[in-house]
Write a protein that holds these residues in place. Structure first.
Motif, PDB file in Angstrom:
ATOM      1  N   SER A 119       0.753  -0.993   0.126  1.00 13.49           N
ATOM      2  CA  SER A 119       0.078   0.055  -0.001  1.00 13.49           C
ATOM      3  C   SER A 119       0.928   1.329   0.048  1.00 13.49           C
ATOM      4  CB  SER A 119      -0.865   0.059   1.190  1.00 13.49           C
ATOM      5  OG  SER A 119      -0.250   0.019   2.401  1.00 13.49           O
ATOM      6  N   ARG A 120       2.129   1.208   0.284  1.00 13.76           N
ATOM      7  CA  ARG A 120       3.106   2.410   0.260  1.00 13.76           C
ATOM      8  C   ARG A 120       3.013   3.096  -1.364  1.00 13.76           C
ATOM      9  NH1 ARG A 120       8.252   0.276   3.701  1.00 13.76           N
ATOM     10  NH2 ARG A 120       6.950   0.426   5.630  1.00 13.76           N
ATOM     11  N   PRO A 121       3.228   4.130  -1.570  1.00 10.87           N
ATOM     12  CA  PRO A 121       3.339   4.802  -2.752  1.00 10.87           C
ATOM     13  C   PRO A 121       4.798   4.255  -3.292  1.00 10.87           C
ATOM     14  CG  PRO A 121       3.383   6.448  -1.091  1.00 10.87           C
ATOM     15  CD  PRO A 121       3.054   5.321  -0.512  1.00 10.87           C
ATOM     16  N   ALA A 122       4.815   4.079  -4.622  1.00 12.36           N
ATOM     17  CA  ALA A 122       6.003   3.536  -5.185  1.00 12.36           C
ATOM     18  C   ALA A 122       7.009   4.786  -5.516  1.00 12.36           C
ATOM     19  CB  ALA A 122       5.880   2.802  -6.591  1.00 12.36           C
ATOM     20  N   THR A 123       7.883   4.731  -5.175  1.00 16.17           N
ATOM     21  CA  THR A 123       9.361   5.722  -5.450  1.00 16.17           C
ATOM     22  C   THR A 123       9.314   6.237  -6.744  1.00 16.17           C
ATOM     23  OG1 THR A 123      10.914   4.414  -5.274  1.00 16.17           O
ATOM     24  CG2 THR A 123      10.448   5.169  -3.276  1.00 16.17           C
ATOM     25  N   ALA A 124       9.295   7.379  -7.000  1.00 15.03           N
ATOM     26  CA  ALA A 124       9.546   8.003  -8.266  1.00 15.03           C
ATOM     27  C   ALA A 124      10.983   7.579  -9.078  1.00 15.03           C
ATOM     28  CB  ALA A 124       9.444   9.453  -8.598  1.00 15.03           C
ATOM     29  N   PRO A 125      11.120   6.998 -10.121  1.00 13.73           N
ATOM     30  CA  PRO A 125      12.482   6.479 -10.866  1.00 13.73           C
ATOM     31  C   PRO A 125      13.408   7.765 -10.994  1.00 13.73           C
ATOM     32  CG  PRO A 125      10.791   6.631 -12.231  1.00 13.73           C
ATOM     33  CD  PRO A 125      10.031   6.902 -11.121  1.00 13.73           C
ATOM     34  N   ALA A 126      14.599   7.776 -10.640  1.00 16.98           N
ATOM     35  CA  ALA A 126      15.571   8.613 -10.828  1.00 16.98           C
ATOM     36  C   ALA A 126      15.418   9.312 -12.180  1.00 16.98           C
ATOM     37  CB  ALA A 126      16.936   8.280 -10.494  1.00 16.98           C
ATOM     38  N   PRO A 127      15.442  10.667 -12.518  1.00 22.87           N
ATOM     39  CA  PRO A 127      15.516  11.288 -13.998  1.00 22.87           C
ATOM     40  C   PRO A 127      16.800  10.900 -14.751  1.00 22.87           C
ATOM     41  CG  PRO A 127      15.820  12.774 -12.403  1.00 22.87           C
ATOM     42  CD  PRO A 127      15.640  11.601 -11.402  1.00 22.87           C
ATOM     43  N   ALA A 128      16.518  10.405 -15.828  1.00 25.96           N
ATOM     44  CA  ALA A 128      17.513   9.662 -16.614  1.00 25.96           C
ATOM     45  C   ALA A 128      18.310  11.050 -17.208  1.00 25.96           C
ATOM     46  CB  ALA A 128      16.975   8.774 -17.850  1.00 25.96           C
ATOM     47  N   THR A 129      19.717  10.828 -16.988  1.00 29.48           N
ATOM     48  CA  THR A 129      20.533  11.875 -17.421  1.00 29.48           C
ATOM     49  C   THR A 129      20.912  11.630 -19.044  1.00 29.48           C
ATOM     50  OG1 THR A 129      22.688  10.452 -17.343  1.00 29.48           O
ATOM     51  CG2 THR A 129      21.963  11.892 -15.486  1.00 29.48           C
TER      52      THR A 129
END
Length: 64
Positions: A31-41
């Protein structure tokens, strides 16, 4: 849903305290929100076509 009403209930079987704890732990983790993926360089190839300075795109069109 009232405060007295349980969030979930066991419909069949008699789970042990450890099984219920594992179930509750799995529900909490899911039920925890998924962490946002790191922005791609951007790749070096893509960056090479961009002006280096903040106003570089303006000066790029001016005669030299």
């Amino acid at each position: 849903m009232s405060a007295e009403e349980p969030l979930f209930r066991v419909v069949r079987g008699v789970p042990t305290a450890e099984e219920l704890a594992a179930l509750v732990g799995a529900i909490i983790v899911r039920s925890r929100p998924a962490t946002a993926p790191a922005p791609a360089t951007p790749s070096l190839w893509a960056r090479s076509g961009r002006p280096a300075s903040p106003g570089g795109w303006r000066s790029a069109g001016l005669p030299r």
